[in-house]
Design a protein around this motif. Structure first.
Motif, PDB file in Angstrom:
ATOM      1  N   LEU A 179       0.840  -1.233   0.069  1.00 16.21           N
ATOM      2  CA  LEU A 179       0.035   0.026  -0.047  1.00 16.21           C
ATOM      3  C   LEU A 179       0.900   1.268   0.120  1.00 16.21           C
ATOM      4  N   SER A 180       0.397   2.381  -0.089  1.00 20.19           N
ATOM      5  CA  SER A 180       1.192   3.731  -0.485  1.00 20.19           C
ATOM      6  C   SER A 180       1.918   3.920   0.853  1.00 20.19           C
ATOM      7  N   CYS A 181       1.099   3.613   1.842  1.00 21.93           N
ATOM      8  CA  CYS A 181       1.987   4.025   3.130  1.00 21.93           C
ATOM      9  C   CYS A 181       3.280   3.086   3.295  1.00 21.93           C
ATOM     10  N   ASN A 182       3.474   2.088   2.630  1.00 16.58           N
ATOM     11  CA  ASN A 182       4.625   1.427   2.753  1.00 16.58           C
ATOM     12  C   ASN A 182       5.641   1.942   1.973  1.00 16.58           C
ATOM     13  N   GLY A 183       5.371   2.975   1.186  1.00 16.96           N
ATOM     14  CA  GLY A 183       6.532   3.757   0.453  1.00 16.96           C
ATOM     15  C   GLY A 183       7.184   4.761   1.101  1.00 16.96           C
ATOM     16  N   ILE A 184       6.368   5.314   2.337  1.00 23.24           N
ATOM     17  CA  ILE A 184       7.191   6.208   3.111  1.00 23.24           C
ATOM     18  C   ILE A 184       8.032   5.899   3.941  1.00 23.24           C
ATOM     19  N   VAL A 185       9.076   6.452   3.945  1.00 19.57           N
ATOM     20  CA  VAL A 185      10.432   6.132   4.583  1.00 19.57           C
ATOM     21  C   VAL A 185      10.586   7.215   5.780  1.00 19.57           C
TER      22      VAL A 185
END
Length: 517
Positions: A179-185
């Protein structure tokens, strides 16, 4: 006096206004509680322009209407007393500090694309608009991008497209990336005490975990740092006639099975009155149509919005803007990318209307799809007299690989089971305020049919995706007791006075879980 002195250190008013700001705050502080209730808004109207100058708009200002109109859904356009448009994270901290000092309700507005009234605006309070946080900066090694919290996904994709890059955002691509949140570092956030913090896998880890789906309970996010990925993917977007829906739904079940073996694939089934839009995206730049989509190969389309080929993510989203509208736009003719004959469903002018969304999730279940779709037609017939009525029926398969990727590393508060599933979205649109109750009731009946059928078949999943949830659906209650308790602890840790729970006008607040009806 000590409290005001600390507040002035945060506000840092100009030498020309500091005396007036201090006098207004002292006068307000000296009032009784009942007097403060009467004077909150007038005091905010007096002090915000002194601190923020032209970046604060009052109702009588010429800048107010344009700033107040930055919403996607007409029923979310309320009447705040002050709209402030901070330019820096420090400015966001100033706005928060003033709202606390005055005890006035506030709302946070990003791109303005929520459908629930009161989540991004209010009546008689303060709106903190993130519009000026609109930059996209790619790192020197091109591995990450810093993204302002006031942007829409289409704007992000546009800016990254110039670099040949993309990120996991919006509905596509998902697949193997999660999901999109997984791409946030990393997040940059302003906390209730106006401090600015970074949250990532090593710094403020609990906050980092909570922000990956926990909503507006912890602070105001000003910037995201996301991992980049190659922008070019394979995609195809086709339009089908209503008579082909049964065939398409049968094919969906075969796709579900194939998707478990190929995590690169993602799909959106998007049905509206008169047509069904099928969006196929494969997260690799391949030359031929991937076999994972074979279930749809022999179903003839009435039109092609995008023939099967390589495209950048921005090109895909640009082609979809006319049909999966996420902001008010006007079209008098179909997009130039449309090929072949069509039923005219794309040529209608789009304009600012009211919206609602409603969601449920289940394991792949053909009976659920058919029952909900049948109910959609029944409800459309009953309320077809309503001006501007549009019911959009969306099935979005989510592979177990996507959930596993999301739950990896630091994890996610969403509590989604690692099974192949579908997230069902019913989006409604109408023109007149007086029709809202009837349209929302119809939507509720359609989703209730989907849930009832899934429960009967043993395929029902409790998870509700918050961005698709209607105001009464309480998505955080579906995250599981353990995750919810952890979210509450993080909220108490970073906001011990409960400012975001007591003064924030709306949103999926952990203090209100269980109160929806």
């Amino acid at each position: 006096m000590e409290q005001i002195s600390r507040l002035l250190l945060i506000l840092q008013p100009s030498p020309a206004t500091v005396t007036d700001v201090e006098a207004i705050l002292q006068e307000f502080q000296a009032l009784t509680d009942s007097e403060k209730d009467v004077r909150r808004l007038t005091t905010a109207e007096a002090v915000f322009p002194l601190v923020f100058s032209d970046d604060a708009s009052l109702r009588a200002d010429s800048t107010f209407p344009k700033r107040n109109n930055t919403v996607w859904s007409l029923n979310c356009q309320l009447s705040p007393g002050v709209i402030v448009v901070p330019r820096t994270s420090q400015d966001v901290g100033k706005a928060l500090a003033l709202c606390q000092a005055l005890g006035i309700k506030f709302s946070i507005r990003g791109g303005g694309h929520l459908q629930n009234p009161g989540f991004t605006s209010n009546d008689g309070g303060v709106v903190i608009s993130m519009k000026n946080f609109n930059g996209v900066t790619v790192s020197e090694d091109r591995s990450t991008a810093n993204i302002g919290a006031g942007l829409t996904w289409s704007q992000v994709y546009r800016d990254l497209d110039a670099h040949g890059l993309g990120v996991t955002g919006g509905r596509v691509p998902e697949g193997k990336y999660g999901l999109s949140c997984n791409g946030i570092v990393e997040y940059e956030a302003v906390l209730a005490d106006s401090t600015i913090v970074k949250a990532n896998a090593t710094e403020n880890k609990d906050l980092f975990w909570a922000l990956r789906g926990g909503g507006a309970n912890f602070g105001i996010v000003t910037n995201f740092t996301m991992s980049t990925l190659p922008s070019e993917v394979w995609a195809e977007v086709r339009v089908f006639a209503p008579s082909q829906e049964d065939e398409l739904l049968d094919a969906m079940m075969r796709f579900h099975e194939a998707n478990e073996k190929d995590p690169n694939a993602s799909l959106i089934f998007n049905a509206v009155p008169g047509a069904t839009l099928l969006v196929l995206v494969y997260a690799e730049s391949v030359d031929e149509r991937p076999a994972v989509f074979d279930a749809f190969e022999n179903i003839d389309a009435i039109a092609k919005m995008l023939p099967g080929n390589k495209y950048t993510i921005f090109q895909i989203m640009s082609a979809l803007e006319s049909s999966i509208a996420t902001e008010p736009k006007k079209y008098t003719s179909p997009p130039s990318t449309l090929e072949g004959s069509h039923s005219g469903w794309l040529s209608d002018t789009l304009f600012l209307t009211s919206h609602d969304m409603r969601t449920m999730s289940s394991l792949p279940d053909l009976e659920v799809y058919r029952a909900a779709n049948k109910c959609r037609y029944q409800q459309e017939e009953l309320i077809k007299h309503i001006p501007g009525l549009k019911i959009t029926f969306v099935i979005q398969p989510i592979s177990s690989n996507a959930i596993k990727a999301t739950n990896s590393g630091i994890g996610s508060p969403l509590g989604v089971s690692e099974q192949h599933q579908q997230w069902f979205l019913l989006m409604t649109e109408w023109s007149n305020h007086e029709d809202e109750a009837a349209v929302r009731d119809a939507a509720r009946k359609i989703v209730d049919v989907a849930e009832t059928t899934a429960k009967k078949n043993g395929t029902f999943l409790t998870f509700k995706y918050s961005n698709y949830s209607s105001r009464d659906q309480d998505p955080h209650s579906s995250y599981g007791a353990e995750n919810l308790e952890r979210l509450r602890k993080v909220a108490s840790k970073v906001d011990p006075k409960g400012i975001f729970q007591s003064l924030q006008n709306g949103g999926w607040l952990v203090s209100q879980v269980g109160s929806k009806s």
